[in-house]
Design an enzyme around this catalytic site. Structure first.
Site, short mmCIF file in Angstrom:
data_model
loop_
_atom_site.label_atom_id
_atom_site.label_comp_id
_atom_site.label_asym_id
_atom_site.label_seq_id
_atom_site.Cartn_x
_atom_site.Cartn_y
_atom_site.Cartn_z
N ASP A 157 -14.18 11.17 -11.58
CA ASP A 157 -15.63 11.19 -11.38
C ASP A 157 -16.16 10.14 -10.40
OD1 ASP A 157 -15.91 9.84 -14.77
OD2 ASP A 157 -15.68 8.75 -12.88
N HIS A 168 -5.41 10.83 -10.91
CA HIS A 168 -5.56 12.29 -10.97
C HIS A 168 -6.48 12.83 -9.89
CE1 HIS A 168 -4.38 12.05 -15.52
NE2 HIS A 168 -3.35 11.90 -14.72
N CYS A 200 -6.88 21.57 1.33
CA CYS A 200 -6.49 22.92 1.75
C CYS A 200 -5.14 23.30 1.15
CB CYS A 200 -6.41 22.98 3.28
SG CYS A 200 -5.76 24.56 3.86
N CYS A 234 -10.59 26.63 4.53
CA CYS A 234 -10.33 25.55 5.49
C CYS A 234 -10.47 26.13 6.90
CB CYS A 234 -8.90 25.06 5.24
SG CYS A 234 -8.27 23.93 6.49
N GLU A 258 -12.06 5.85 -31.67
CA GLU A 258 -11.06 6.51 -32.54
C GLU A 258 -9.68 5.87 -32.35
OE1 GLU A 258 -13.96 9.25 -33.61
OE2 GLU A 258 -11.91 9.11 -34.39
N ALA A 293 -17.04 1.91 -25.21
CA ALA A 293 -16.78 1.04 -24.06
C ALA A 293 -18.06 0.42 -23.52
CB ALA A 293 -16.09 1.85 -22.96
#
Ligand code: BV8
Ligand code: ZN
Length: 253
Positions: A111, A126, A134, A155, A222, A238
Site C-alpha cells: 500500500d 510483495h 507488462c 503495454c 491477537e 500498532a
C-alpha cells in the site's frame, strides 16, 4: 485486550531497555499496521481473503484464466487506497528510523503507506499496488494514467499489464529478499508488527533474527505462531502501541 501499554510495568523495563540499546533494528510489517488506516487485512474477520480465496485471485493461473476479474479486484483496492492515509503506527516507525543508525523496514504490504509516512529505507517484499508490470516485456509503469475499466490495460508492446505485486507461487524480488535476510541476520532488535506470520518466505525472517541472536518483539492484538517464542509480545493495536513505545524511549514524534 486494551491497547494501553503500561510503561510502569517492571516487565516492560526489559523491553524498553532492549529498544533503547538497539543500534540495528529490523521491522517486519503486515496488513495489520494498515488496519487503522481503514485498509482491510487479509485473514481477519472481514479480511480481503475472507471474501475470496488467494487461489481465486492473487496468482498467475487466476490472472490468465480471468484477467478482468483479477483486475477488477486490484482496481477496487487501488480506489480504496486513494482515500487511505498513514496512521500513528506508520509515523512512529518513520520517527524511529530517523534516530536509529541502522533501521530496516521490511513490509509485506503493497500500500505504500510507510513511504507516505516518511520512512525512507522500506523493503517491499510483495511489490507495490501502484505499479503495473507488462506480462510480456516486463516494463513497469505507475498507475497515474492506467485504470481498469472493463478492458485489461495493455503495454506499448501490446502485452497485457498486471499489477506490480508478488502473487502466490511467484518469486519475491531478488534484491528485496536479499536485503531482508541480511537485515534479519544482523539486527539486534527485530519487531514483528501486524502480521499473521503465515506467508513465506516473509514469515521466516523473525525466526532468522531470533537464531542470529536478536531480541524479537511482536505487536499484534491477537496471538500468532511467533507469540510462543518471541522475547516480548504486546497485545494491542500498532497505532496505539508504537507511538507509546517510541515516546517511552524518548524519540520526539
Ligand atoms: C514464494 C501480494 C518462492 C498480493 C501476497 C515455504 C517457503 C516458500 C514458499 C512457501 C512456503 N510455504 C508455502 C509457500 C507458498 C506461499 C505461502 O507462503 N503460502 C502460505 C499461504 C502458506 N508463498 C509464496 O507463494 C511466496 N512466493 O515463496 O516464491 C517459490 C516460487 C515457486 C514455487 C515455490 C516457491 C509469495 C507470497 C506472496 C503472496 N502475495 N500479497 C496482494 O496483496 O494482492 S500475500 C498477502 O499475505 C499480503 O502480502 C499480506 O501482507 C501477506 C501476509 O498477510 P498479513 O500481512 O500477515 O495479513 P493478515 O491479514 O494475514 O494478518 C493481519 C494481522 O494483523 C493479524 O495477525 C491481525 O491480528 C493483525 N492486526 C489486525 N489489526 C491490527 C493488527 N496488528 C496490529 N495493529 C492492528 N490494528
Ligand atoms: Zn510490454
Amino acid at each position: 485486550m486494551s491497547s494501553q501499554f503500561d510503561l510502569t510495568d517492571p516487565e516492560n523495563e526489559a523491553l524498553l531497555g532492549s529498544c533503547r540499546q538497539a543500534k540495528r533494528i529490523a521491522v517486519l510489517t503486515g496488513a495489520g499496521i494498515s488496519a487503522e488506516s481503514g485498509l482491510a487485512t487479509f485473514r481477519g474477520d472481514g479480511g480481503i481473503w475472507s471474501k475470496f480465496k488467494p487461489e481465486e485471485l492473487a496468482n498467475m493461473e487466476a490472472f490468465l484464466r480471468n484477467p478482468e476479474r483479477v483486475w477488477e479486484w486490484y482496481q477496487y483496492r487501488r480506489d480504496v487506497l486513494d482515500s487511505a492515509n498513514p496512521n500513528p503506527g506508520h509515523f512512529a516507525l518513520a520517527a524511529w528510523e530517523r534516530i536509529c543508525p541502522e533501521f530496516s523496514l521490511i513490509t509485506q504490504n503493497v500500500d505504500g503507506l510507510h513511504q507516505a509516512a516518511g520512512s525512507t529505507r522500506v523493503i517491499e517484499l510483495h511489490g507495490n499496488l501502484k505499479v503495473n508490470r507488462c506480462q510480456s516485456c516486463g516494463a513497469e509503469s505507475d498507475t497515474e494514467e492506467i485504470r481498469f475499466e472493463g478492458k485489461v490495460p495493455k503495454c506499448g508492446c501490446g502485452g497485457m499489464l498486471r499489477p506490480g505485486v508478488v502473487w502466490f507461487g511467484e518469486m519475491l524480488p531478488e534484491a528485496a529478499i536479499r536485503e531482508a535476510f541480511q537485515s534479519s541476520q544482523t539486527c539486534d532488535l527485530f519487531l514483528v508488527v501486524g502480521t499473521s506470520a503465515v506467508v513465506y518466505p516473509a514469515a521466516s525472517l523473525p525466526e532468522i533474527a531470533k537464531e542470529s541472536g536478536a531480541a524479537v518483539l511482536e505487536i499484534n492484538p491477537e496471538p500468532t505462531p511467533i507469540t510462543r517464542w518471541a522475547d516480548f509480545s504486546i497485545r494491542g493495536n500498532a497505532g496505539d502501541i508504537l507511538p507509546q513505545l517510541v515516546e517511552a524511549i524518548s524519540i520526539k514524534l
